[in-house]
Design a protein around this motif. Structure first.
Motif, short mmCIF file in Angstrom:
data_model
loop_
_atom_site.label_atom_id
_atom_site.label_comp_id
_atom_site.label_asym_id
_atom_site.label_seq_id
_atom_site.Cartn_x
_atom_site.Cartn_y
_atom_site.Cartn_z
N GLN A 51 0.86 -1.19 0.00
CA GLN A 51 0.00 0.00 0.00
C GLN A 51 0.89 1.23 0.00
O GLN A 51 1.73 1.39 0.88
N LEU A 52 0.70 2.11 -0.99
CA LEU A 52 1.43 3.37 -1.06
C LEU A 52 0.41 4.50 -1.17
O LEU A 52 -0.43 4.49 -2.07
N THR A 53 0.49 5.44 -0.24
CA THR A 53 -0.43 6.56 -0.21
C THR A 53 0.35 7.85 -0.37
O THR A 53 1.34 8.07 0.33
N PHE A 54 -0.10 8.69 -1.29
CA PHE A 54 0.46 10.03 -1.45
C PHE A 54 -0.47 11.00 -0.73
O PHE A 54 -1.67 11.03 -0.99
N THR A 55 0.10 11.77 0.20
CA THR A 55 -0.68 12.79 0.91
C THR A 55 -0.24 14.18 0.46
O THR A 55 0.84 14.34 -0.12
N ASN A 56 -1.07 15.15 0.73
CA ASN A 56 -0.77 16.55 0.43
C ASN A 56 -0.35 16.73 -1.03
O ASN A 56 0.60 17.44 -1.34
N TRP A 57 -1.08 16.12 -1.92
CA TRP A 57 -0.78 16.11 -3.35
C TRP A 57 -1.40 17.30 -4.10
O TRP A 57 -1.08 17.54 -5.25
N GLN A 58 -2.26 18.04 -3.44
CA GLN A 58 -3.02 19.09 -4.12
C GLN A 58 -2.13 20.18 -4.71
O GLN A 58 -2.40 20.68 -5.81
N ASP A 67 1.44 16.41 -15.09
CA ASP A 67 2.15 15.34 -14.40
C ASP A 67 1.27 14.63 -13.38
O ASP A 67 1.37 13.42 -13.20
N MET A 68 0.38 15.38 -12.74
CA MET A 68 -0.55 14.75 -11.80
C MET A 68 -1.49 13.82 -12.55
O MET A 68 -1.81 12.73 -12.06
N GLY A 69 -1.90 14.23 -13.74
CA GLY A 69 -2.74 13.35 -14.55
C GLY A 69 -2.01 12.07 -14.93
O GLY A 69 -2.60 10.98 -14.91
N ILE A 70 -0.73 12.20 -15.24
CA ILE A 70 0.08 11.01 -15.57
C ILE A 70 0.21 10.12 -14.33
O ILE A 70 0.06 8.90 -14.41
N LEU A 71 0.45 10.73 -13.18
CA LEU A 71 0.56 9.95 -11.94
C LEU A 71 -0.74 9.20 -11.67
O LEU A 71 -0.72 8.02 -11.31
N ASN A 88 -2.72 5.16 -3.69
CA ASN A 88 -3.86 6.06 -3.63
C ASN A 88 -3.45 7.45 -3.16
O ASN A 88 -2.31 7.66 -2.75
N LEU A 89 -4.40 8.34 -3.27
CA LEU A 89 -4.22 9.73 -2.82
C LEU A 89 -5.07 9.92 -1.57
O LEU A 89 -6.21 9.45 -1.51
#
Length: 90
Positions: A51-58, A67-71, A88-89
């Motif tokens: 499980q990998l979570t990206f936080t504070n991605w806004q 690049d966010m769309g690609i991610l 996930n985000l």
């Protein structure tokens, strides 16, 4: 595992952060940043956490929408390619 994207406002900064946090090889993101290399690393080079979570991605999304769309697409494709592994985000 959680990766905090707070303060990440460029593609190179994103790639340097994931290189450090996920233990990508030294050659990764040296002088350039490639989504193809990111994909190669997460599916074949390093042992990813289940499980990998990206936080504070806004902020990254606001400054680097392409690049966010690609991610987001990579995250979707990754879950199809590696069942049982999730990104996930939050």
């Amino acid at each position: 595992m959680t990766i905090d994207l707070r303060g990440i406002t460029s593609k190179p900064a994103f790639h340097e952060l994931v290189k450090r946090e996920l233990g990508f090889p030294e050659w990764y993101a040296v002088g350039w940043a490639s989504w193809d290399a990111f994909w190669d690393c997460i599916v074949a080079v390093v042992q990813m956490p289940p499980q990998l979570t990206f936080t504070n991605w806004q902020e990254f999304e606001q400054t680097c929408p392409k690049d966010m769309g690609i991610l987001r697409q990579v995250m979707h494709d990754y879950e199809e390619y590696k069942p049982g592994y999730h990104m996930n985000l939050a």
